[in-house]
Design an enzyme around this catalytic site. Structure first.
Site, PDB file in Angstrom:
ATOM      1  N   ASP A   1       1.195   9.806   4.477  1.00 49.38           N
ATOM      2  CA  ASP A   1       1.795   8.502   4.757  1.00 49.38           C
ATOM      3  C   ASP A   1       3.326   8.617   4.844  1.00 49.38           C
ATOM      4  O   ASP A   1       3.962   9.317   4.042  1.00 49.38           O
ATOM      5  CB  ASP A   1       1.413   7.566   3.597  1.00 49.38           C
ATOM      6  CG  ASP A   1       1.799   6.123   3.815  1.00 49.38           C
ATOM      7  OD1 ASP A   1       1.232   5.507   4.720  1.00 49.38           O
ATOM      8  OD2 ASP A   1       2.682   5.616   3.087  1.00 49.38           O
TER       9      ASP A   1
ATOM     10  N   GLU B   1       1.869  11.000   9.329  1.00 53.67           N
ATOM     11  CA  GLU B   1       2.241   9.697   9.871  1.00 53.67           C
ATOM     12  C   GLU B   1       3.773   9.706   9.886  1.00 53.67           C
ATOM     13  O   GLU B   1       4.417   9.368   8.901  1.00 53.67           O
ATOM     14  CB  GLU B   1       1.712   8.549   8.997  1.00 53.67           C
ATOM     15  CG  GLU B   1       1.910   7.205   9.672  1.00 53.67           C
ATOM     16  CD  GLU B   1       2.426   6.093   8.774  1.00 53.67           C
ATOM     17  OE1 GLU B   1       2.391   4.934   9.207  1.00 53.67           O
ATOM     18  OE2 GLU B   1       2.896   6.355   7.653  1.00 53.67           O
TER      19      GLU B   1
HETATM   20  C1  NOJ Z   1       1.986   3.329   6.445  1.00 55.59           C
HETATM   21  C2  NOJ Z   1       0.657   2.708   6.146  1.00 55.59           C
HETATM   22  O1  NOJ Z   1      -0.207   2.905   7.242  1.00 55.59           O
HETATM   23  C3  NOJ Z   1       0.921   1.240   5.877  1.00 55.59           C
HETATM   24  O2  NOJ Z   1      -0.278   0.502   5.801  1.00 55.59           O
HETATM   25  C4  NOJ Z   1       1.736   1.117   4.620  1.00 55.59           C
HETATM   26  O3  NOJ Z   1       2.083  -0.238   4.422  1.00 55.59           O
HETATM   27  C5  NOJ Z   1       3.023   1.962   4.694  1.00 55.59           C
HETATM   28  N1  NOJ Z   1       2.811   3.250   5.274  1.00 55.59           N
HETATM   29  C6  NOJ Z   1       3.591   2.157   3.307  1.00 55.59           C
HETATM   30  O4  NOJ Z   1       2.762   3.005   2.549  1.00 55.59           O
END
Ligand code: NOJ
Length: 487
Positions: free
Chosen positions: A196, A258
């Site tokens: 993430d 991500e």
């Molecule tokens: C990306 C995640 O996909 C999202 O849902 C989240 O709010 C943020 N990162 C923070 O963790």
């Protein structure tokens, strides 16, 4: 490359894998509490095997006070009882593996929940300032990225909600703590992690102010963030320190980043990660020229994960409409590299109603409604009141589409099967405006993203079409895959 060599010991199964994103809270409830769980996911492995995907990614299943729907983790090494037990988790891994499905977890490493014991027991693992916010950094959904901790009177950094303090990745103990978490799950048989908010892991050493943005950021961003350059509160070049630590702990487990940056900026991240999402592709307007640019920017990186939707953004069917959602499936699944499917997209689920009152403060409930398995009022998801309302199970469901060979669901399945035969890279072809066409070795793909009928520049035996066509012309929202025939 470090990412590639990190996987040298194992097979690089992920290179062109199809990964299915399970949003566990909304996938399948097994115990009648209106919330999806691990035993529910086990019960639905049939669907995933039938669809033909290679792996599943589970959005967070850890204990969490749910300030950010589980992306505020209170214990990285446990399962929230609402989803089940460690024994259920072990069973999910074993049953998935028995069907040839790999399992990825969501590794939320840039921040924790403010209720994580680390925040009190190891405050030095977080980023602090005294006497007030030390800079102009903004949080993801607006407002300052600093909040005052009432207990200590000090200010802590949070790139997301105030309930999500950022870990200090410059602190070796914090890095080691996340490393231990990675090892815990690997020992339980996990095949990899979707990591993430990678761009957020490392910040400017001196916490200097962001300067005003000099050019528009090419991905959607809250206006307060978009007004800043974004090179000190995120994307610090010393990110390699964090990525090295992740890679070391992960060994040959796949790491999918991500990384919320435009595709050309992914290079340094891909030196340590195996894959990174192509967010430019997800956010490109549904226009041939824009999509073509997004593909041309990401494809040369080779290790991108193509993605058109997830739990954070409007659903495909809502963005594009039902017909173009079929063409989008063709696009997503015929490009070279890994592809990620968000649960429900395979049956064309649109955005749905929010919770009452809304649950996510950033308005993302409507991308997270329960999976629709059958045409009953609760869609076969639960027997109780679901945590978010169903959308339209009577209109679209897995069961109904399984019975209909011309359904979107069958199209996804055929595409997943077909893509196994598409081995070569991608060559973008010249075509009329509105049309996107490319060659993949023996095969060629044409998608009409325009508003008029268009002649396709590809010819050969039509091996897949989203709607009846003679292969020479495509209606708006139509797509075909052809195979070259010997002349
Ligand atoms: C990306 C995640 O996909 C999202 O849902 C989240 O709010 C943020 N990162 C923070 O963790």
């Amino acid at each position: 490359m470090a990412g590639a060599s990190g996987s040298a010991g194992g097979s690089e199964w992920w290179r062109d894998a199809v990964v299915y994103q399970i949003y566990p809270r909304s996938f399948q409830d097994s115990d009648g509490d209106g919330i999806g769980d691990l035993r529910g996911a086990i019960a639905r492995l049939d669907h995933l095997e039938w669809l033909g995907v290679d792996a599943i990614w589970l959005s967070p299943i850890y204990p969490s006070p749910l300030a950010d729907s589980g992306y505020d983790v209170a214990d990285h090494a446990a399962i929230d009882p609402v989803y089940g037990s460690l024994a259920d988790f072990d069973e999910l891994i074993a049953r998935a593996h028995a069907r040839g499905l790999r399992v990825l977890l969501d590794l939320v490493a840039s921040h924790t929940s403010i209720e994580h014991p680390w925040f009190r027991e190891h405050p030095d693992w977080y980023v602090w300032a005294d006497g007030g916010p030390p800079n102009n950094w903004r949080a993801a959904w607006g407002g300052p990225a600093w909040s005052r901790d009432a207990r200590s009177g000090r200010w802590y950094l949070h790139s997301f909600y105030p309930e999500q303090p950022d870990l200090d990745w410059r602190n070796p103990d914090a890095r080691a703590a996340i490393g231990s978490v990675i090892r815990v799950w690997r020992e339980r048989g996990v095949d990899g992690f979707r990591v993430d908010a990678v761009q957020q892991l490392m910040k400017d050493r001196e916490l200097r102010d962001e300067r005003p943005a000099r050019a528009p950021f090419p991905l959607p961003l809250h206006p307060e963030l978009a007004a800043l350059e974004g090179v000190r509160s995120r994307t610090d070049p010393e990110i390699t320190i964090a990525l090295d630590a992740l890679r070391e702990a992960a060994g040959d487990a796949v790491l999918v980043g991500e990384v919320y940056v435009p595709s050309p900026a992914l290079g340094p991240y891909l030196e340590r990660l195996d894959l990174a999402f192509a967010f430019e592709f997800l956010h490109a307007p549904w226009e041939a020229a824009a999509m073509r640019r997004a593909i041309a920017a990401a494809a040369p990186l080779e290790r991108v994960a193509w993605v058109l939707s997830n739990h954070d953004f409007p659903r495909l069917a809502t963005r594009l409409g039902d017909r173009a959602a079929r063409a989008a499936a063709v696009l997503l699944l015929t490009l070279p590299g890994a592809a990620f499917i968000y649960q429900g997209d395979e049956i064309g689920m649109p955005d749905g109603p929010e919770g009452d009152p809304p649950i996510d403060r950033a308005g993302r409930d409507r991308h997270r409604n329960p999976m629709q398995w059958s045409p009953e009022p609760l869609g076969g998801f639960t027997t109780a009141e679901p945590w978010l309302p169903p959308i339209d199970p009577e209109r679209r469901s897995v069961d109904e589409q399984r019975r209909r060979p011309d359904s979107l669901l069958h199209l996804y399945r055929r595409l997943i099967e077909l893509r196994r035969g598409l081995r070569a890279g991608v060559e973008l072809l010249d075509s009329s405006p509105g049309l996107l066409a490319y060659r993949r070795g023996e095969h060629a793909v044409a998608v009409n993203l325009g508003e008029r009928d268009a002649r396709t520049p590809v010819s050969g035996e039509v091996v897949l079409a989203t709607e009846p066509t003679d292969g020479a012309a495509l209606r708006p929202g139509g797509a075909i895959v052809v195979r070259r025939t010997a002349s």
